[in-house]
Write a protein that holds these residues in place. Structure first.
Motif, PDB file in Angstrom:
ATOM      1  N   LEU A   1       0.500   4.807  -3.319  1.00  0.00           N
ATOM      2  CA  LEU A   1       0.358   3.379  -3.064  1.00  0.00           C
ATOM      3  C   LEU A   1       1.702   2.873  -2.551  1.00  0.00           C
ATOM      4  CD1 LEU A   1      -1.501   2.542  -6.396  1.00  0.00           C
ATOM      5  CD2 LEU A   1      -2.540   2.964  -4.167  1.00  0.00           C
ATOM      6  N   GLU A   2       1.711   2.367  -1.337  1.00  0.00           N
ATOM      7  CA  GLU A   2       2.973   2.090  -0.660  1.00  0.00           C
ATOM      8  C   GLU A   2       3.619   0.761  -1.034  1.00  0.00           C
ATOM      9  OE1 GLU A   2       4.471   4.213   1.156  1.00  0.00           O
ATOM     10  OE2 GLU A   2       2.950   5.709   1.655  1.00  0.00           O
ATOM     11  N   SER A   3       2.831  -0.293  -1.215  1.00  0.00           N
ATOM     12  CA  SER A   3       3.388  -1.643  -1.358  1.00  0.00           C
ATOM     13  C   SER A   3       3.087  -2.228  -2.731  1.00  0.00           C
ATOM     14  CB  SER A   3       2.783  -2.562  -0.290  1.00  0.00           C
ATOM     15  OG  SER A   3       1.393  -2.751  -0.536  1.00  0.00           O
ATOM     16  N   PRO A   4       3.875  -3.246  -3.159  1.00  0.00           N
ATOM     17  CA  PRO A   4       3.569  -3.937  -4.419  1.00  0.00           C
ATOM     18  C   PRO A   4       2.163  -4.529  -4.433  1.00  0.00           C
ATOM     19  CG  PRO A   4       5.782  -4.497  -3.665  1.00  0.00           C
ATOM     20  CD  PRO A   4       5.145  -3.717  -2.557  1.00  0.00           C
ATOM     21  N   ALA A   5       1.713  -5.036  -3.289  1.00  0.00           N
ATOM     22  CA  ALA A   5       0.358  -5.606  -3.234  1.00  0.00           C
ATOM     23  C   ALA A   5      -0.692  -4.530  -3.498  1.00  0.00           C
ATOM     24  CB  ALA A   5       0.122  -6.255  -1.866  1.00  0.00           C
ATOM     25  N   ALA A   6      -0.483  -3.346  -2.934  1.00  0.00           N
ATOM     26  CA  ALA A   6      -1.432  -2.251  -3.145  1.00  0.00           C
ATOM     27  C   ALA A   6      -1.409  -1.787  -4.595  1.00  0.00           C
ATOM     28  CB  ALA A   6      -1.102  -1.090  -2.218  1.00  0.00           C
ATOM     29  N   ILE A   7      -0.223  -1.768  -5.201  1.00  0.00           N
ATOM     30  CA  ILE A   7      -0.101  -1.357  -6.602  1.00  0.00           C
ATOM     31  C   ILE A   7      -0.824  -2.351  -7.502  1.00  0.00           C
ATOM     32  CG2 ILE A   7       1.517  -0.971  -8.494  1.00  0.00           C
ATOM     33  CD1 ILE A   7       3.558  -0.074  -6.359  1.00  0.00           C
ATOM     34  N   HIS A   8      -0.602  -3.658  -7.261  1.00  0.00           N
ATOM     35  CA  HIS A   8      -1.255  -4.662  -8.095  1.00  0.00           C
ATOM     36  C   HIS A   8      -2.774  -4.622  -7.925  1.00  0.00           C
ATOM     37  CE1 HIS A   8      -2.103  -8.304 -10.259  1.00  0.00           C
ATOM     38  NE2 HIS A   8      -2.717  -8.793  -9.202  1.00  0.00           N
ATOM     39  N   ALA A   9      -3.229  -4.453  -6.688  1.00  0.00           N
ATOM     40  CA  ALA A   9      -4.675  -4.385  -6.447  1.00  0.00           C
ATOM     41  C   ALA A   9      -5.286  -3.209  -7.209  1.00  0.00           C
ATOM     42  CB  ALA A   9      -4.960  -4.273  -4.952  1.00  0.00           C
ATOM     43  N   ARG A  10      -4.563  -2.071  -7.228  1.00  0.00           N
ATOM     44  CA  ARG A  10      -5.083  -0.917  -7.942  1.00  0.00           C
ATOM     45  C   ARG A  10      -5.072  -1.146  -9.456  1.00  0.00           C
ATOM     46  NH1 ARG A  10      -5.910   3.922  -5.934  1.00  0.00           N
ATOM     47  NH2 ARG A  10      -6.470   2.558  -4.188  1.00  0.00           N
TER      48      ARG A  10
ATOM     49  N   GLN B   1      14.130   5.860  -9.607  1.00  0.00           N
ATOM     50  CA  GLN B   1      15.392   5.205  -9.264  1.00  0.00           C
ATOM     51  C   GLN B   1      15.244   4.210  -8.118  1.00  0.00           C
ATOM     52  OE1 GLN B   1      17.862   5.788 -11.324  1.00  0.00           O
ATOM     53  NE2 GLN B   1      16.559   7.295 -12.358  1.00  0.00           N
ATOM     54  N   ASN B   2      14.074   4.192  -7.478  1.00  0.00           N
ATOM     55  CA  ASN B   2      13.864   3.334  -6.317  1.00  0.00           C
ATOM     56  C   ASN B   2      12.471   2.699  -6.384  1.00  0.00           C
ATOM     57  OD1 ASN B   2      13.870   2.055  -3.842  1.00  0.00           O
ATOM     58  ND2 ASN B   2      13.522   3.924  -2.666  1.00  0.00           N
ATOM     59  N   PRO B   3      12.337   1.536  -7.036  1.00  0.00           N
ATOM     60  CA  PRO B   3      11.022   0.898  -7.180  1.00  0.00           C
ATOM     61  C   PRO B   3      10.352   0.602  -5.848  1.00  0.00           C
ATOM     62  CG  PRO B   3      12.637  -0.133  -8.634  1.00  0.00           C
ATOM     63  CD  PRO B   3      13.395   0.785  -7.728  1.00  0.00           C
ATOM     64  N   ALA B   4      11.145   0.420  -4.777  1.00  0.00           N
ATOM     65  CA  ALA B   4      10.567   0.090  -3.471  1.00  0.00           C
ATOM     66  C   ALA B   4       9.826   1.269  -2.843  1.00  0.00           C
ATOM     67  CB  ALA B   4      11.658  -0.397  -2.527  1.00  0.00           C
ATOM     68  N   ALA B   5       9.987   2.463  -3.429  1.00  0.00           N
ATOM     69  CA  ALA B   5       9.337   3.649  -2.850  1.00  0.00           C
ATOM     70  C   ALA B   5       7.844   3.680  -3.102  1.00  0.00           C
ATOM     71  CB  ALA B   5       9.989   4.913  -3.403  1.00  0.00           C
ATOM     72  N   GLY B   6       7.350   2.783  -3.955  1.00  0.00           N
ATOM     73  CA  GLY B   6       5.920   2.729  -4.218  1.00  0.00           C
ATOM     74  C   GLY B   6       5.532   3.482  -5.481  1.00  0.00           C
ATOM     75  N   ALA B   7       4.225   3.717  -5.622  1.00  0.00           N
ATOM     76  CA  ALA B   7       3.709   4.350  -6.829  1.00  0.00           C
ATOM     77  C   ALA B   7       2.687   5.413  -6.460  1.00  0.00           C
ATOM     78  CB  ALA B   7       3.084   3.306  -7.755  1.00  0.00           C
ATOM     79  N   VAL B   8       2.333   6.209  -7.460  1.00  0.00           N
ATOM     80  CA  VAL B   8       1.324   7.251  -7.283  1.00  0.00           C
ATOM     81  C   VAL B   8       0.257   7.077  -8.360  1.00  0.00           C
ATOM     82  CG1 VAL B   8       0.859   9.733  -7.324  1.00  0.00           C
ATOM     83  CG2 VAL B   8       2.947   8.885  -6.278  1.00  0.00           C
TER      84      VAL B   8
END
Length: 359
Positions: free
Chosen positions: A116-125, A221-228
């Motif tokens: 999941l690339e963006s904060p919006a995508a993470i929140h939606a998930r 170490q890099n929150p901007a990298a997204g999530a899995v």
């Protein structure tokens, strides 16, 4: 019942009076009803609007309700049919959009994981997974996961799960007590049936839904990298074991702190362990979620309590007192630095490297 027609009790009394006294006048109403002329005129006006009364040579004549109200009923029936048709179309559109969303999510997944690339995508998930959670949602939430926007987004999800009887279990850094907004959310969760605790350090942010799906950062170490998002059983077993291991040393939120003798608090013990790993002050701050001045003040306090003049000496004395367990792997035990022959290591260098420099 008559209020649906906009008729109050006085208007009803006027209509009944007119039925009993055909051809009555306003003066007759004043004599026969206990009401002011202004109130009577208002009631008569409403009856005239509905065609339940009509004027005839200065008198008031009642009319038959079905005939007078037929047009109104037909108009309201037409409006109801229009709204029902509109509802059907809206529901069909929502169902179609939901199907398209699910199809898109399915196309984007890989075997066992999805990035999941963006904060919006993470929140939606998170929103989607929280809505499906039936049993429990457990989370590790270090400082960078508790910003104001993140808390605002998470609270309705937590509320929805709590309302459905889902166990919401969050573990925060002990430094949450220094974060007014984060602490308020944690206490709200605890007061509303959630389970909340703190730990000196957390390795990463992690959310596990029903022990079947987890979200974790691509790079801690890099929150901007997204999530899995991971779903494979092999992934989940390890992540759940990590959570449960951390919970063994978790302190319940707002539990009274009790210091046994001269023993350090869990946070101070973790600080010594991090120093023993050779971390810089800045790295220690990030791990503990505290400010640089706070970390240095804690270090100074530990040095004073241990009677040590350097971090190296503090590590040795912490092991001697039993504050840290001896460990040859260089984890918690501060390993003595090997000095070059005839050339002692300067104190400034040993302090810069920390108390856990490997041989």
């Amino acid at each position: 019942m008559l209020q649906s027609l906009g008729l109050n009790e006085l208007a009803h009394e006027i209509y009944r009076f007119a039925l009993d006294h055909p051809g009555c006048r306003v003066a007759d109403l004043l004599d026969g009803l206990d009401a002011s002329e202004a109130d009577l005129q208002q009631g008569i006006g409403r009856l005239l609007e509905l065609s339940l009364l009509r004027h005839a040579s200065g008198t008031l004549i009642p009319t038959r309700p079905p005939l007078a109200l037929r047009t109104m009923l037909e108009r309201q029936q037409s409006e109801l049919l229009r709204r029902q048709s509109e509802f059907v179309h809206i529901k069909a559109a929502v169902d179609r959009l939901s199907e398209e969303y699910e199809d898109a999510q399915a196309r984007g997944t890989h075997s066992g994981w999805e990035r999941l690339e963006s904060p919006a995508a993470i929140h939606a998930r998170m929103e989607r997974l929280a809505g499906r959670t039936a049993t429990e949602c457990v989370s590790l939430l270090p400082a960078d996961a508790n910003g104001l926007e993140a808390l605002r987004a998470r609270r309705p999800l937590d509320q929805h799960m709590l309302d459905r009887g889902v166990l919401v279990w969050n573990v925060y850094l002990e430094s949450i007590y220094n974060d007014r907004t984060g602490l308020a959310h944690a206490r709200w969760l605890a007061q509303n049936g959630g389970k909340v605790g703190t730990a000196p350090t957390l390795p990463l942010w992690l959310v596990v839904f029903d022990r079947t799906t987890a979200l974790l950062p691509v790079d801690p170490q890099n929150p901007a990298a997204g999530a899995v998002q991971v779903t494979g059983a092999g992934y989940l077993v390890g992540l759940i074991a990590l959570f449960e291991r951390l919970c063994e040393s978790m302190t319940p939120l707002d539990a009274p702190g009790v210091r046994e003798g001269d023993q350090p608090t869990p946070l101070e013990r973790e600080l010594l362990r991090l120093m023993g790993q050779g971390l810089t002050d800045e790295a220690v701050c990030k791990k503990l979620g505290v400010g640089l001045r706070t970390a240095r003040r804690m270090i100074a306090d530990l040095l004073e309590r241990l009677g040590a003049r350097s971090r190296f000496e503090a590590g040795a004395k912490a092991v001697a007192r039993g504050w840290l367990r001896p460990c040859a792997c260089g984890g918690e035990q501060p390993i003595r630095a090997k000095e070059a022959k005839g050339s002692p290591v300067p104190a400034t260098l040993t302090e810069g490297l920390g108390i856990g420099m490997l041989v």
